[in-house]
Design a protein around this motif. Sequence first.
Motif, PDB file in Angstrom:
ATOM      1  N   GLU C  82       0.832  -1.203   0.000  1.00  0.00           N
ATOM      2  CA  GLU C  82       0.000   0.000   0.000  1.00  0.00           C
ATOM      3  C   GLU C  82       0.871   1.260   0.000  1.00  0.00           C
ATOM      4  N   ALA C  85       2.466   1.611  -3.455  1.00  0.00           N
ATOM      5  CA  ALA C  85       1.478   2.084  -4.434  1.00  0.00           C
ATOM      6  C   ALA C  85       1.245   3.586  -4.281  1.00  0.00           C
ATOM      7  N   ALA C  86       1.116   4.036  -3.043  1.00  0.00           N
ATOM      8  CA  ALA C  86       0.862   5.462  -2.815  1.00  0.00           C
ATOM      9  C   ALA C  86       2.075   6.302  -3.227  1.00  0.00           C
ATOM     10  N   TYR C  87       3.276   5.780  -3.002  1.00  0.00           N
ATOM     11  CA  TYR C  87       4.485   6.516  -3.410  1.00  0.00           C
ATOM     12  C   TYR C  87       4.555   6.619  -4.943  1.00  0.00           C
ATOM     13  N   THR C  89       1.897   6.597  -7.022  1.00  0.00           N
ATOM     14  CA  THR C  89       0.873   7.550  -7.449  1.00  0.00           C
ATOM     15  C   THR C  89       1.353   8.984  -7.258  1.00  0.00           C
ATOM     16  N   TYR C  90       1.899   9.233  -6.085  1.00  0.00           N
ATOM     17  CA  TYR C  90       2.357  10.584  -5.749  1.00  0.00           C
ATOM     18  C   TYR C  90       3.398  11.092  -6.753  1.00  0.00           C
ATOM     19  N   ALA C 132      -1.294   0.719  -9.218  1.00  0.00           N
ATOM     20  CA  ALA C 132      -1.216   2.177  -9.034  1.00  0.00           C
ATOM     21  C   ALA C 132      -1.041   2.862 -10.379  1.00  0.00           C
ATOM     22  N   ASP C 135      -4.401   2.504 -12.276  1.00  0.00           N
ATOM     23  CA  ASP C 135      -5.437   3.386 -11.731  1.00  0.00           C
ATOM     24  C   ASP C 135      -5.239   4.821 -12.193  1.00  0.00           C
ATOM     25  N   PHE C 136      -3.988   5.220 -12.338  1.00  0.00           N
ATOM     26  CA  PHE C 136      -3.738   6.601 -12.760  1.00  0.00           C
ATOM     27  C   PHE C 136      -3.957   6.756 -14.256  1.00  0.00           C
ATOM     28  N   ASP C 137      -3.403   5.825 -15.022  1.00  0.00           N
ATOM     29  CA  ASP C 137      -3.547   5.916 -16.481  1.00  0.00           C
ATOM     30  C   ASP C 137      -3.208   4.562 -17.102  1.00  0.00           C
TER      31      ASP C 137
END
Lengths: 257, 257, 257, 257
Positions: C82, C85-87, C89-90, C132, C135-137
Amino acid sequence: MAKIDLNCDLGESFGAYTMGMDERVIPLISSCNIACGYHASDPLVMRKTVAMAKEAGVGIGAHPGFPDLMGFGRRNMAVSPEEAAAYITYQLGALYAFAKSMHTKLQHVKPHGALYNMAGKDYKLALAIAKAVKDFDPSLILMGLSGSESVRAAEEIGIPVAREVFADRAYMPDGSLVPRSMEGAMIRDENEAIRRVIRMVKEHKVTAIDGTDIEIVPDSVCVHGDNEKALTFVTQIRSALEAEGIGIAPLSKIVAL
Amino acid sequence: MAKIDLNCDLGESFGAYTMGMDERVIPLISSCNIACGYHASDPLVMRKTVAMAKEAGVGIGAHPGFPDLMGFGRRNMAVSPEEAAAYITYQLGALYAFAKSMHTKLQHVKPHGALYNMAGKDYKLALAIAKAVKDFDPSLILMGLSGSESVRAAEEIGIPVAREVFADRAYMPDGSLVPRSMEGAMIRDENEAIRRVIRMVKEHKVTAIDGTDIEIVPDSVCVHGDNEKALTFVTQIRSALEAEGIGIAPLSKIVAL
Amino acid sequence: MAKIDLNCDLGESFGAYTMGMDERVIPLISSCNIACGYHASDPLVMRKTVAMAKEAGVGIGAHPGFPDLMGFGRRNMAVSPEEAAAYITYQLGALYAFAKSMHTKLQHVKPHGALYNMAGKDYKLALAIAKAVKDFDPSLILMGLSGSESVRAAEEIGIPVAREVFADRAYMPDGSLVPRSMEGAMIRDENEAIRRVIRMVKEHKVTAIDGTDIEIVPDSVCVHGDNEKALTFVTQIRSALEAEGIGIAPLSKIVAL
Amino acid sequence: MAKIDLNCDLGESFGAYTMGMDERVIPLISSCNIACGYHASDPLVMRKTVAMAKEAGVGIGAHPGFPDLMGFGRRNMAVSPEEAAAYITYQLGALYAFAKSMHTKLQHVKPHGALYNMAGKDYKLALAIAKAVKDFDPSLILMGLSGSESVRAAEEIGIPVAREVFADRAYMPDGSLVPRSMEGAMIRDENEAIRRVIRMVKEHKVTAIDGTDIEIVPDSVCVHGDNEKALTFVTQIRSALEAEGIGIAPLSKIVAL
C-alpha cells in the motif's frame, strides 16, 4: 608576525552527490567549515571530512545551516531566535560527535549561507546563536562577518570571535559588505583582491567603495574549493601572503581564546 | 534490594505534530529514550524534552533511529554497518549537545524501532553500533533486547550494557521474543504481564512459550506513555514492583559501569 | 524492422547538486526515466528535464523511488504494498504535472533502484505498483526487468509492459539476472555485451551463465549517461545496432499499447 | 439564493502523526484543502483524505506549501517565483494523481500558510503561482485572500478565482487583513464574527477597523477542524447561514468558471 587564517567550506557532498574538491583544497587552507546535515552533508560525509581535516591538521569548524537541503541553506527562512539556537546546538553536537570519536576537537562555528547573512544583520538572531555556542562550549570560536551583528553578539557574551573578510567583495564606509545588487560590489581583479587582503592584514585598512579608508581587522579570509579557478586563487593568495611574510594559521592560533 | 529500571520513549513530537503524553509519563519512569531527529523529533522538541527529563531526575538516553520520518523509523532499511554507525554518532552527538548545554549528562543509548530490531539479530550491525557508542563515550550504557546480538556486541567490546525486557511479550526457549506473527506472542493479561516482570527481577526466570523456565536477567522494562491505557499500566506495574520491595531506579544505578 | 529502445535515467540532480551528463546523453537515447523527488531530483530539475526530453523527442518516463534521498533510493526498505502504491501515485502525478503543463505526455513508468529490484522479485509489491499505474492511467507502459514479477504483474492486470534487458549483466537459466555477488555476473567485454544485445533483439536469445541458450524478448536496453565511459558505450551500442539494421525507437513505438 | 463556501484544511496528518479531526469536520464543510506532502501529509494520508472528501461530496482542493515539514510551512522562505511555481506544479500533480486514480476531480488550489501569505502581498510571486495553476489546468479555481495580489494575479491571467474571507479577522479600510500584531486584529466574539460573515455574503460589506464600511465579496469562509471549539464554531456558522437562507456550496457552484 602578522597572521591570517584561510577558511573554506568542506564536506558539502550528500549521499550519492559529490560537491567540492575537498582533497585538493585542504592542503591550501588553515581552517575548514564542515556542513552538518541540514543544508548539506550526511553522517558518512561528516565522518570522512573530519578524518581528512584532522589528518591535514586543519582547524575544524561546524558549519550549521538552515533545514533546507533543497535550497542548500541559501534561502532566508523566517525562523525564530529559539529555532535558530536549537538548530545550532543540534548540528554542532552532531559534528562534535564525529570529532570526539576521532580524538580531535572542534575549533570554531560558522553559521552557513542565509543563516550567516541573516545573523549578520539581526542582533537578536546573532545573540541566540552566540548563546547556543557558548552554552555548548564557551571555548569555541564563533566566526562572523567582520563588523556584523554576529561579531558584536559574540563579543558581548564573551566568547572568542573570528572576524571574517572577503577578498572579492567591496566594503561600505561603515564596514559592511556592498550588497551584490550594487555596482562595484565584486572585486573582479584577483591581484587587486589579494592586495586588499594583504593591506587588511598588515595595516588593518581597506579602501571602501566611496574611496575612504576604513579600519578592518581580519582574522580569516573566506576561500573556495569547488572549481579550478577557485583553487588557483587560493594558491595565489597563499603565495602572496607568504611572500609578504604573513603567516597562514588556523583560527586557534590567531584569535584570543 | 532488587532493582529495575522503567524506560519509556519520549520526545517524539515533531514540528506542529504532538505525540505522546510526556508530561504525564515522566514522573512514573526512571529512564527515557529521547528521539534525535531522524525518525522523530526536532531540535526544539529535543531541547524541551532534555530539560523535562533533567528536571524530573530521569536517566537520559539517546534514541537514534533510521532516517525515515515518514515511516517513523519502523521500517527495516538495508543500511550498511558503516551507515548505521555514522547515523548513531550523528544523532548521539546532537542529543548530547542539548544535554551538555543544560549541564546534564547522557546515561544511555537505545537504538529505535527497526534499527533496534535489526541490530538485535545482526551481529555485524550490532557491533558497528556498539563501536560507534564506545568511540563517542565508553561510559554510555547501550540498551539492547535481553539475549540479543546487541547485548552480545556491547559485552564483547566492553561497554556497559542494559538488558531490556518486555512485560507484554512472550519468550522463545532461547530467550528471544516470540515473533508477533506467532500465536501467543503477546501477553494480553496485564496482571500476568506484571507477575512475569516481578519473577524476572526476583528470580531471573520467565516461562517460555513452550512452558519451560528460562533464565533472563532484566535491567530495564520498556513501558509506553502514548495513551491512557499505557499510563494506567505503568502506574500498576510501579505499584506492584514497589509492593514487592523492588526498587525503581535509572539504569546508571543498575548496570555495572 | 527489428527495433529496440535505449533508456537512461535522467534528471537526478538535486538543488545545488549536479548529477549526470543529461545534455550529452539525451541525443543518444530514445526514452528517459526522470527522477520524481523522492530518491533524487526536485521540482526545478523535473521541469527542466521534462522540457529537455520533450525538445529532444525522447519518450518521457517517471522514475519513482523510495523516500530515501540520503541513500539515493538504493537501499531496500520494508514498505508495504500500500505504501509503495501510494508513493508511485504521488511521484507519477508530480511528474505528470510538469509534462501536462508543457503540453507533452508521459510514456512509461520505471520504478527506481531498490524499489525496482524488490518489485522484480515480490509479486505482491509488483502488483500494487502495477495497479497504481493502471489506476492513474492504463495507457502508461510499465517497465520491468525482463522475466521479473513486475512484468508478470503488469501482464496480469493488463497494462502495456516493457521488458528491460541489461547489456552488461549475465543471465541465469531461468532468465533472471545473475546476482552481482556471483562470479561472472558482469559482462565486462563491451563488444561481447553489444553482441549479446544484438542477438537478443534479432533472435530473442541470450546465452545463460550455464552455457545454455534461453529465450529473452527485449523491449529496452538500460544505458547510463553519468560518465565518459558510459557515454562512449551508448555511442557504440547505437552504431552497432544501426549497422545491424536495428531501429532505435521509444517504447511507445515498440510495446503493444 | 446567496451562497457561500466553507473551506477547511484537511489531510495534515503525517506518517505516525495525527493532526486534525477530519472525519468530524468534513460533514460540516463544502470544500477542503488537502496538504500535498511538502509542509504536511504523505501519500497514504493524501489517498485516504481524497477518498474521504469524494465520499462526502466535498470540493477537493490542493493545498501546496513550502518544503518545510519541520516548520509546517508556516515560516516565510525566500523562494524565487520560479521555485514557487515549480513547487505548486509538483504538489498539484501529486494530489491530482490520487483524485484521478479515484475517478474524481480537483476543484481548486489554495497555497498554504506562509506561501499563501507571501503570495497575497507579492504580485510577482502570485503571478508565478497563478500561471503554474493555469499551465496545469486552466479550469482549476485559485483561492486567494480577498483583495490580495493572488486574486489580482488570477484575474489578470484569466483563471477562475475564489475570494476567501476570515470570520475572525478584522479588515483594514483597503480590504486587507489587520495584521495580527495590531490591536483589534482578531474578532473574538463568535456571534459578531458570524454576523460579519452574513453581512459580507448578503450585502458584500464589512465594517473595517476604522469604522467605515468597505466592500468585500466573499466566495469562501475559512474554518478549522482541529479542536472542539473550532468544530463548534463551524456548526454554529452553518446554522446561522442556513437560518439566513444562505446556501452552503462548494466553490465550483459559486465561482464563475
